[in-house]
Design a protein around this motif. Structure first.
Motif, PDB file in Angstrom:
ATOM      1  N   ALA A 189      65.804 -62.411 -20.870  1.00  0.00           N
ATOM      2  CA  ALA A 189      67.155 -61.839 -20.420  1.00  0.00           C
ATOM      3  C   ALA A 189      67.829 -62.716 -19.492  1.00  0.00           C
ATOM      4  O   ALA A 189      68.923 -62.669 -19.445  1.00  0.00           O
ATOM      5  CB  ALA A 189      66.568 -60.517 -19.746  1.00  0.00           C
ATOM      6  N   GLN A 190      67.046 -63.524 -18.549  1.00  0.00           N
ATOM      7  CA  GLN A 190      67.623 -64.202 -17.538  1.00  0.00           C
ATOM      8  C   GLN A 190      68.509 -65.462 -18.186  1.00  0.00           C
ATOM      9  O   GLN A 190      69.608 -65.536 -17.882  1.00  0.00           O
ATOM     10  CB  GLN A 190      66.539 -65.014 -16.676  1.00  0.00           C
ATOM     11  CG  GLN A 190      66.755 -65.443 -15.267  1.00  0.00           C
ATOM     12  CD  GLN A 190      65.793 -66.036 -14.776  1.00  0.00           C
ATOM     13  OE1 GLN A 190      64.513 -66.202 -15.148  1.00  0.00           O
ATOM     14  NE2 GLN A 190      65.708 -66.145 -13.271  1.00  0.00           N
ATOM     15  N   THR A 210      69.828 -65.394 -21.248  1.00  0.00           N
ATOM     16  CA  THR A 210      71.057 -64.781 -21.886  1.00  0.00           C
ATOM     17  C   THR A 210      71.871 -64.457 -20.817  1.00  0.00           C
ATOM     18  O   THR A 210      73.128 -64.686 -21.142  1.00  0.00           O
ATOM     19  CB  THR A 210      70.413 -63.475 -22.588  1.00  0.00           C
ATOM     20  OG1 THR A 210      69.395 -63.730 -23.540  1.00  0.00           O
ATOM     21  CG2 THR A 210      71.346 -63.048 -23.320  1.00  0.00           C
ATOM     22  N   ALA A 211      71.664 -63.926 -19.724  1.00  0.00           N
ATOM     23  CA  ALA A 211      72.583 -63.720 -18.490  1.00  0.00           C
ATOM     24  C   ALA A 211      73.343 -64.822 -18.154  1.00  0.00           C
ATOM     25  O   ALA A 211      74.594 -64.926 -17.622  1.00  0.00           O
ATOM     26  CB  ALA A 211      71.921 -62.942 -17.545  1.00  0.00           C
ATOM     27  N   GLN A 212      72.471 -66.019 -18.176  1.00  0.00           N
ATOM     28  CA  GLN A 212      73.017 -67.358 -17.698  1.00  0.00           C
ATOM     29  C   GLN A 212      74.005 -67.970 -18.593  1.00  0.00           C
ATOM     30  O   GLN A 212      74.640 -68.993 -18.426  1.00  0.00           O
ATOM     31  CB  GLN A 212      71.876 -68.467 -17.359  1.00  0.00           C
ATOM     32  CG  GLN A 212      71.286 -68.051 -16.220  1.00  0.00           C
ATOM     33  CD  GLN A 212      69.965 -68.815 -15.744  1.00  0.00           C
ATOM     34  OE1 GLN A 212      69.490 -69.727 -16.568  1.00  0.00           O
ATOM     35  NE2 GLN A 212      69.292 -68.631 -14.868  1.00  0.00           N
ATOM     36  N   GLN A 269      61.511 -61.177 -19.620  1.00  0.00           N
ATOM     37  CA  GLN A 269      62.497 -61.543 -18.390  1.00  0.00           C
ATOM     38  C   GLN A 269      63.125 -62.624 -18.424  1.00  0.00           C
ATOM     39  O   GLN A 269      64.250 -62.715 -18.075  1.00  0.00           O
ATOM     40  CB  GLN A 269      61.234 -61.190 -17.155  1.00  0.00           C
ATOM     41  CG  GLN A 269      62.230 -61.083 -15.791  1.00  0.00           C
ATOM     42  CD  GLN A 269      61.032 -60.812 -14.824  1.00  0.00           C
ATOM     43  OE1 GLN A 269      59.946 -60.202 -14.940  1.00  0.00           O
ATOM     44  NE2 GLN A 269      61.503 -61.274 -13.616  1.00  0.00           N
TER      45      GLN A 269
END
Lengths: 202, 194
Positions: B179-180, B182-184, B176
């Motif tokens: 993913a966080q 990467t999204a940032q 998680q």
């Protein structure tokens, strides 16, 4: 064999500690020790929260004398100390017993508190852990002063032993009573609290 | 011959025991603890990273020094309770010379007043930074220091550690966090551990 090496390591570390430091201002008990051109500097250093009983680990032979002692590092001129300290940085230091008033013999001239250090740990394996304290104060001594009270340097720390606040406190009444008791009224003890130094910003 | 083989197995176990705790996450501490991790590049060091110790400062405990897990320069542990901690020291067995293993062990202490961090909430993943050892000495006098580095970044380091979290309740939380990040916009530079 390992124990034997540990013993010699502890002995050597203790000898090294005492030999590396340049001479300090001697703590005195008798006004007869004060010669012409000399003065007695009276003050105290406190740390809040105070050191826990087992917070210092002094395992090298001869190092137990550093328990609850803070070395106030001084200089005739203001300068920034660079860590790790060299033996010369200890020249003219005051070995202040934490929480107790000290009486240090000094030349009758003004000086600066450059910083402080406390030995948190010494092992018999040639390792030493030091805590550093900020300085930045001037002790103003006038010609002819026999005894000068510079105040209590009160360091506040957080759980990581980072110094979060420094306050110069006035405990003159207590110091004066101790001075009179110890030296039999061979005063006067002139109050001259430490003055913050205007240091150039980095 | 069999006796010698047994001795080697015993020696291996003993040596492995010297190197610290298992790299695999073993405890289910998601509801009570935090996952803390970082990295030291030991390329310039005379040893590999075999152990990394930290100290629990608050709340105070009697035996306050504990080990991180270590793996390819990463150090991490999954059972940090909310409190204050200091990085204490790290080290390992000396690197081999040609085919000759080293009998030396090295420990590097970190400065007391500069290595603290605070943990506030359970179930979180905390990154304490990536560092590398630098050598400032010469042949006669060994002198090392530690400095902060940009890579591996938090994302790259979590990807290195992730296989050791397989099957542990921390695995989905680490995924998680990846993913966080990467999204940032944090990217993987292609960094690989030594």
């Amino acid at each position: 064999m390992r124990k034997l090496l540990g013993f010699f390591g502890a002995l050597a570390m203790g000898a090294l500690l005492s030999s590396c430091m340049a001479a300090g201002r001697p703590l005195i008990t008798n006004m007869g020790d004060v010669g012409p051109g000399e003065t007695v500097v009276v003050g105290k250093v406190k740390v809040t929260p105070p050191l826990a009983e087992d917070e210092q680990t002094l395992n090298a032979i001869g190092s137990e004398g550093y328990k609850n002692r803070l070395f106030l590092l001084t200089g005739d001129q203001w300068r920034d100390l660079q860590t790790p300290l060299s033996g010369d940085d200890y020249k003219g230091h005051i070995e202040a017993p934490l929480g107790h008033t000290f009486f240090a013999l000094s030349d009758a001239q003004s000086f600066y508190i450059l910083g402080g250090t406390l030995i948190l740990g010494v092992s018999n394996q040639w390792s030493q852990e030091d805590i550093y304290f900020p300085g930045g104060y001037k002790a103003v001594i006038r010609p002819g002063d026999r005894a000068v009270y510079i105040g209590t340097i009160h360091y506040y720390r957080n759980e990581f032993f980072q110094i979060t606040q420094v306050v110069i406190e006035d405990d003159y009444a207590e110091a004066e009573a101790l001075f009179s008791g110890r030296f039999g009224g061979q005063g006067p003890l002139r109050k001259s609290l430490l003055v913050p130094v205007e240091t150039p910003s980095p | 011959m069999k006796r010698f083989a047994g001795l080697w197995v015993l020696m291996s176990v003993l040596l492995a025991g010297c190197g610290g705790i298992s790299p695999h996450l073993e405890d289910n501490t998601v509801s009570t603890g935090c996952f803390v991790f970082g990295y030291v590049d030991m390329g310039k060091a005379p040893c590999n990273l075999d152990w990394f110790e930290y100290k629990q400062v608050l709340p105070p405990v009697k035996d306050s020094v504990f080990d991180f897990r270590t793996y390819k320069g990463a150090f991490y542990r999954e059972d940090f309770i909310p409190g204050s901690f200091e990085l204490v020291d790290f080290g390992g067995r000396g690197k081999p010379f040609l085919i000759f293993p080293s009998n030396d062990y090295y420990t590097f202490k970190l400065p007391v007043q500069e290595s603290g961090f605070r943990i506030h909430q359970t179930g979180r993943v905390y990154y304490v930074g990536s560092y590398k050892m630098t050598s400032k000495g010469d042949f006669f006098v060994q002198n090392y220091d530690v400095e902060e580095i940009q890579h591996p970044n938090e994302l790259e380091l979590l990807q290195v550690i992730l296989p050791n979290a397989q099957g542990n309740p921390w695995e989905p939380l680490i995924q998680q966090r990846i993913a966080q990040l990467t999204a940032q916009g944090m990217t993987d530079s292609g960094w690989t551990p030594r």
